[in-house]
Design a protein around this motif. Sequence first.
Motif, PDB file in Angstrom:
ATOM      1  N   GLY A 185      -9.509   7.507 -15.076  1.00 19.13           N
ATOM      2  CA  GLY A 185      -7.652   7.677 -14.935  1.00 19.13           C
ATOM      3  C   GLY A 185      -6.755   8.156 -15.851  1.00 19.13           C
ATOM      4  O   GLY A 185      -5.541   8.131 -14.985  1.00 19.13           O
ATOM      5  N   THR A 186      -6.992   8.862 -16.983  1.00 18.27           N
ATOM      6  CA  THR A 186      -6.275  10.040 -17.295  1.00 18.27           C
ATOM      7  C   THR A 186      -5.848  11.720 -15.900  1.00 18.27           C
ATOM      8  O   THR A 186      -5.076  11.607 -15.501  1.00 18.27           O
ATOM      9  N   LYS A 187      -7.155  11.519 -15.301  1.00 17.21           N
ATOM     10  CA  LYS A 187      -7.486  12.595 -14.764  1.00 17.21           C
ATOM     11  C   LYS A 187      -6.672  12.565 -12.967  1.00 17.21           C
ATOM     12  O   LYS A 187      -5.550  13.081 -12.502  1.00 17.21           O
ATOM     13  N   TYR A 188      -7.148  11.123 -12.295  1.00 15.43           N
ATOM     14  CA  TYR A 188      -6.784  11.274 -11.537  1.00 15.43           C
ATOM     15  C   TYR A 188      -5.372   9.569 -11.195  1.00 15.43           C
ATOM     16  O   TYR A 188      -4.530  10.506 -10.525  1.00 15.43           O
ATOM     17  N   GLY A 189      -5.050   9.157 -12.499  1.00 15.55           N
ATOM     18  CA  GLY A 189      -3.937   8.971 -12.385  1.00 15.55           C
ATOM     19  C   GLY A 189      -2.872   8.743 -12.900  1.00 15.55           C
ATOM     20  O   GLY A 189      -2.381   9.855 -13.412  1.00 15.55           O
TER      21      GLY A 189
ATOM     22  N   GLY B 214      -2.702  -0.288 -16.749  1.00 13.93           N
ATOM     23  CA  GLY B 214      -3.434   0.120 -16.091  1.00 13.93           C
ATOM     24  C   GLY B 214      -2.852   1.659 -15.279  1.00 13.93           C
ATOM     25  O   GLY B 214      -1.876   1.457 -14.955  1.00 13.93           O
ATOM     26  N   PRO B 215      -3.697   2.182 -15.105  1.00 15.11           N
ATOM     27  CA  PRO B 215      -3.694   3.519 -14.257  1.00 15.11           C
ATOM     28  C   PRO B 215      -3.380   3.009 -13.131  1.00 15.11           C
ATOM     29  O   PRO B 215      -4.578   2.088 -12.244  1.00 15.11           O
ATOM     30  N   VAL B 216      -2.439   3.522 -11.830  1.00 21.55           N
ATOM     31  CA  VAL B 216      -2.683   3.800 -10.465  1.00 21.55           C
ATOM     32  C   VAL B 216      -3.405   4.996 -10.094  1.00 21.55           C
ATOM     33  O   VAL B 216      -2.840   5.816 -10.320  1.00 21.55           O
ATOM     34  N   ILE B 217      -4.081   4.905  -9.111  1.00 14.47           N
ATOM     35  CA  ILE B 217      -4.910   5.809  -9.246  1.00 14.47           C
ATOM     36  C   ILE B 217      -4.847   5.936  -7.244  1.00 14.47           C
ATOM     37  O   ILE B 217      -5.228   4.875  -6.700  1.00 14.47           O
ATOM     38  N   PRO B 218      -4.745   7.044  -6.753  1.00 12.71           N
ATOM     39  CA  PRO B 218      -4.680   7.352  -5.335  1.00 12.71           C
ATOM     40  C   PRO B 218      -6.004   7.535  -4.832  1.00 12.71           C
ATOM     41  O   PRO B 218      -7.157   7.744  -5.289  1.00 12.71           O
TER      42      PRO B 218
ATOM     43  N   ASP C  72      -4.005  -5.553  13.679  1.00 17.04           N
ATOM     44  CA  ASP C  72      -4.259  -7.346  13.648  1.00 17.04           C
ATOM     45  C   ASP C  72      -5.608  -7.012  12.589  1.00 17.04           C
ATOM     46  O   ASP C  72      -6.896  -7.657  12.767  1.00 17.04           O
ATOM     47  N   PRO C  73      -4.496  -7.965  11.256  1.00 15.42           N
ATOM     48  CA  PRO C  73      -6.193  -8.010  10.592  1.00 15.42           C
ATOM     49  C   PRO C  73      -7.441  -8.612  11.158  1.00 15.42           C
ATOM     50  O   PRO C  73      -8.011  -8.817   9.972  1.00 15.42           O
ATOM     51  N   ALA C  74      -6.944  -9.782  11.475  1.00 15.74           N
ATOM     52  CA  ALA C  74      -7.693 -10.565  11.806  1.00 15.74           C
ATOM     53  C   ALA C  74      -9.136 -10.300  13.053  1.00 15.74           C
ATOM     54  O   ALA C  74     -10.079 -10.251  12.918  1.00 15.74           O
ATOM     55  N   ALA C  75      -8.401  -9.068  13.895  1.00 16.88           N
ATOM     56  CA  ALA C  75      -9.384  -8.538  14.382  1.00 16.88           C
ATOM     57  C   ALA C  75     -10.051  -7.320  14.219  1.00 16.88           C
ATOM     58  O   ALA C  75     -10.804  -6.224  14.253  1.00 16.88           O
ATOM     59  N   LEU C  76     -10.129  -7.018  12.560  1.00 14.86           N
ATOM     60  CA  LEU C  76     -10.759  -5.683  12.138  1.00 14.86           C
ATOM     61  C   LEU C  76     -12.126  -5.970  11.651  1.00 14.86           C
ATOM     62  O   LEU C  76     -12.784  -4.713  12.101  1.00 14.86           O
ATOM     63  N   GLU C  77     -12.819  -7.046  11.025  1.00 14.02           N
ATOM     64  CA  GLU C  77     -14.214  -7.123  11.039  1.00 14.02           C
ATOM     65  C   GLU C  77     -14.736  -6.134  11.716  1.00 14.02           C
ATOM     66  O   GLU C  77     -15.120  -6.107  12.617  1.00 14.02           O
ATOM     67  N   GLY C  78     -15.950  -5.435  10.804  1.00 18.23           N
ATOM     68  CA  GLY C  78     -16.734  -4.513  11.894  1.00 18.23           C
ATOM     69  C   GLY C  78     -16.579  -3.666  12.501  1.00 18.23           C
ATOM     70  O   GLY C  78     -17.004  -2.726  13.034  1.00 18.23           O
ATOM     71  N   LYS C  79     -15.005  -3.128  12.141  1.00 16.31           N
ATOM     72  CA  LYS C  79     -14.574  -1.964  12.902  1.00 16.31           C
ATOM     73  C   LYS C  79     -14.591  -0.721  11.440  1.00 16.31           C
ATOM     74  O   LYS C  79     -14.888  -1.094   9.996  1.00 16.31           O
ATOM     75  N   THR C  80     -14.975   0.281  12.040  1.00 11.56           N
ATOM     76  CA  THR C  80     -14.709   1.420  10.871  1.00 11.56           C
ATOM     77  C   THR C  80     -13.244   1.886  10.875  1.00 11.56           C
ATOM     78  O   THR C  80     -12.638   1.447  11.176  1.00 11.56           O
ATOM     79  N   VAL C  81     -12.951   2.081   9.550  1.00 11.45           N
ATOM     80  CA  VAL C  81     -11.701   2.599   9.584  1.00 11.45           C
ATOM     81  C   VAL C  81     -11.297   4.056   7.945  1.00 11.45           C
ATOM     82  O   VAL C  81     -12.030   4.038   7.698  1.00 11.45           O
ATOM     83  N   ASP C  82     -10.248   4.983   8.503  1.00 11.25           N
ATOM     84  CA  ASP C  82     -10.094   5.454   7.389  1.00 11.25           C
ATOM     85  C   ASP C  82      -8.371   4.881   6.929  1.00 11.25           C
ATOM     86  O   ASP C  82      -7.980   4.947   7.703  1.00 11.25           O
ATOM     87  N   ILE C  83      -8.686   4.868   6.018  1.00 13.65           N
ATOM     88  CA  ILE C  83      -7.511   4.713   4.801  1.00 13.65           C
ATOM     89  C   ILE C  83      -7.067   5.106   3.658  1.00 13.65           C
ATOM     90  O   ILE C  83      -7.812   5.968   3.137  1.00 13.65           O
ATOM     91  N   THR C  84      -6.286   6.053   3.496  1.00  7.61           N
ATOM     92  CA  THR C  84      -5.805   6.422   1.908  1.00  7.61           C
ATOM     93  C   THR C  84      -4.425   5.145   1.804  1.00  7.61           C
ATOM     94  O   THR C  84      -3.769   4.076   2.136  1.00  7.61           O
ATOM     95  N   GLY C  85      -5.090   4.958  -0.060  1.00  9.38           N
ATOM     96  CA  GLY C  85      -4.016   4.074  -0.522  1.00  9.38           C
ATOM     97  C   GLY C  85      -4.012   4.303  -1.466  1.00  9.38           C
ATOM     98  O   GLY C  85      -4.548   5.333  -2.688  1.00  9.38           O
ATOM     99  N   VAL C  86      -4.010   3.300  -3.003  1.00  7.73           N
ATOM    100  CA  VAL C  86      -3.945   3.494  -4.029  1.00  7.73           C
ATOM    101  C   VAL C  86      -3.758   2.026  -4.665  1.00  7.73           C
ATOM    102  O   VAL C  86      -4.202   0.463  -4.080  1.00  7.73           O
ATOM    103  N   PHE C  87      -5.035   2.143  -5.783  1.00  9.38           N
ATOM    104  CA  PHE C  87      -5.453   1.103  -6.726  1.00  9.38           C
ATOM    105  C   PHE C  87      -5.058   1.032  -8.544  1.00  9.38           C
ATOM    106  O   PHE C  87      -5.276   2.332  -8.768  1.00  9.38           O
ATOM    107  N   LYS C  88      -5.017  -0.382  -9.392  1.00 17.00           N
ATOM    108  CA  LYS C  88      -4.701  -0.150 -10.070  1.00 17.00           C
ATOM    109  C   LYS C  88      -6.018  -0.345 -11.057  1.00 17.00           C
ATOM    110  O   LYS C  88      -6.849  -1.291 -10.469  1.00 17.00           O
ATOM    111  N   LEU C  89      -6.281   0.573 -11.662  1.00 17.01           N
ATOM    112  CA  LEU C  89      -7.869   0.591 -12.318  1.00 17.01           C
ATOM    113  C   LEU C  89      -7.993  -0.377 -13.473  1.00 17.01           C
ATOM    114  O   LEU C  89      -7.761  -0.101 -14.580  1.00 17.01           O
ATOM    115  N   ILE C  90      -8.412  -1.828 -13.884  1.00 20.17           N
ATOM    116  CA  ILE C  90      -8.539  -2.925 -14.263  1.00 20.17           C
ATOM    117  C   ILE C  90     -10.092  -2.986 -14.851  1.00 20.17           C
ATOM    118  O   ILE C  90     -11.021  -2.149 -15.473  1.00 20.17           O
ATOM    119  N   ASN C  91     -10.883  -3.692 -13.365  1.00 21.92           N
ATOM    120  CA  ASN C  91     -11.754  -3.865 -13.615  1.00 21.92           C
ATOM    121  C   ASN C  91     -12.431  -2.434 -12.523  1.00 21.92           C
ATOM    122  O   ASN C  91     -12.895  -2.597 -11.692  1.00 21.92           O
TER     123      ASN C  91
END
Length: 218
Positions: free
Chosen positions: A92-96, A102-106, A185-204
């Motif tokens: 968390g310290t290194k990347y967030g 909690g740290p927000v990590i890309p 269309d989020p309802a049509a995403l299931e089963g598809k391959t995606v590339d995603i860049t984003g962030v999340f809060k490291l708690i669990n």
Amino acid sequence: MSTLAEPKSLTSPRLTRGRAIATALAVILVSAMAYNTRVVRIGSEHDVRADVFSPEAFGAENFPKVRDSVVSRAVDAAELGRAIAADKAAAGTKYGVATSTGPVIPVKLTGVVGERKSSTNTIAVQGLPEGTVVRVQTGPAINGTDLRDATGDIEFGQFTNQIEYQNAGSALNNAMKKEALGNIDPAALEGKTVDITGVFKLINPKNWLVTPVAVTVK
């Protein structure tokens, strides 16, 4: 033989002078008001509306900055997963970017979209520690303040109050939804391959809720 007295004039000199004075004072007051009245053109430097916080304008202006920062710092999910498993605090310290909760990590990841529930989809990502669940916010509801907190450059002191600070987070979420998810269309995403860049809060460490800044559906 008595004679009737001439009726007295209803307009005495004193009354006439009083009316004249009142009229003069009214003219002076109106003139003073006109002198102190400024005509403000909409959009000019004197338009006080320019000082009112606009969430829409804030989101449009600042989301590109947040997106570019996240993309430039994003860590491969497999590498990040190993680092978190080895030492959560150190990762968390290194990347967030530190926050009070909690740290927000890309992060950047490639995976197959799975079950959809409550505006999120699970993503099966190879190379993560066993038991790690990755969910991505795909809308229509985008919750949280991870985008606002992702860079460390947007702080409470920049805003008038807590309401504006919260609205700034929502504005970034809305701007992201328009740019990154607007054509998906989020309802049509299931089963598809995606590339995603984003962030999340490291708690669990075994449960990542990613807010995206860029999504590519293959």
